[in-house]
Design an enzyme around this catalytic site. Structure first.
Site: not given
Length: 294
Positions: A135-136
């Site tokens: 996600h990051e």
């Protein structure tokens, strides 16, 4: 005529400043250069890390670095294979675990990713950690920070155009127009785009973690645990993030698509790969032959 020229100039600037987000293919506004964003980001990151306390939990720190680098490598391989290596040419990936009990992680432009110890208490495997780091990394690759800055610039342009249009009106009319523009810009543009960024990072993160060899099914179990630990009851319309229920429902739709499209990358075992393994036990061999039929 001056007002029309101003409107046309703003429109032309915005239309000529669109990029495509890798993997998702979404058109995004980009009015700022990578160099200025990365320079500012690096300065902020160095300042943050100079004040933060790095985790002394060696095993977890190594886990964050290992999984993060694996996802970053898979991401770069994908971009290189698809003629988009320039998207991360100035990135210098870093994955750090810091001593903080918050259940959180964040990403800064250029591939600077920080994970808090608090969120590691919810993570039971490399696969679940890959959900967070995927996600990051997606935020970084999609250049959401650049887009947010670009949106702010576009809103400034819009405010300037509005000012020129209502110039000469009563002060009361001008104040009311400014208030309406501010509310519309916040709840109609900035916050929804933040939710769009989060959803896009979820979707892209699934792809990136899968290409790195992690099990995307773990995204559901991880976010269900996140939901159970959350006390945030803020209305979604007033939040920069989608609600837990919205996020989980979206993942339930996206995971089968990702598994089908990127099946070649899926791990052979569908079970979660944990960071600890149980020692195998072996039975003593018997000299007597078994009487059971084959």
């Amino acid at each position: 005529m001056k007002k029309i020229f101003l409107l046309l100039t703003v429109a032309a600037t915005i239309l000529s400043s669109c990029n495509k987000v890798p993997i998702s293919g979404r058109n995004q506004l980009n009015l700022v250069s990578d160099s200025e964003v990365l320079q500012s980001s690096l300065a902020s990151y160095k300042e943050y890390m100079s004040k933060a306390t790095r985790s002394t939990e060696t095993v977890k720190s190594e886990q964050v670095t290992r999984v993060g680098r694996k996802i970053a490598a898979a991401t770069e391989a994908y971009l290189n294979a698809n003629g988009m290596s320039d998207q991360v040419k100035n990135f210098a990936w870093e994955f750090n675990l810091v001593r903080d009990n918050q259940i959180n992680a964040f990403c800064m432009p250029g591939g600077k990713i920080v994970v808090y110890e608090g969120i590691m208490n919810l993570i039971a495997s490399d696969d679940e950690l890959a959900v967070v780091l995927g996600h990051e990394v997606a935020h970084a690759v999609a250049k959401h920070s650049n887009e947010r800055l670009s949106q702010q610039k576009a809103l400034e342009y819009g405010g300037a155009v509005l000012g020129s249009i209502i110039k000469g009106q009563s002060q009361q009319t001008q104040n009311l127009a400014a208030q309406v523009f501010g509310l519309g810009a916040n709840y109609g543009v900035m916050l929804p785009f933040s939710r769009k960024h989060e959803t896009e990072a979820d979707d892209m993160g699934l792809v990136l973690m899968t290409m790195a060899g992690y099990n995307p099914d773990c995204a559901l179990t991880f976010w269900q645990k996140m939901s159970a630990s959350s006390s945030n009851n803020k209305l979604e319309i007033l939040s920069t993030h989608p609600s837990d229920a919205t996020r989980i429902a979206n993942l339930q739709k996206q995971i089968p698509k990702v598994k089908q499209q990127y099946a070649a990358y899926l791990p052979k075992a569908t079970t979660t790969t944990t960071t600890t393994t149980k020692p195998k036990t072996t039975k003593k061999s018997s000299t007597k032959k078994s009487s059971k039929k084959k």
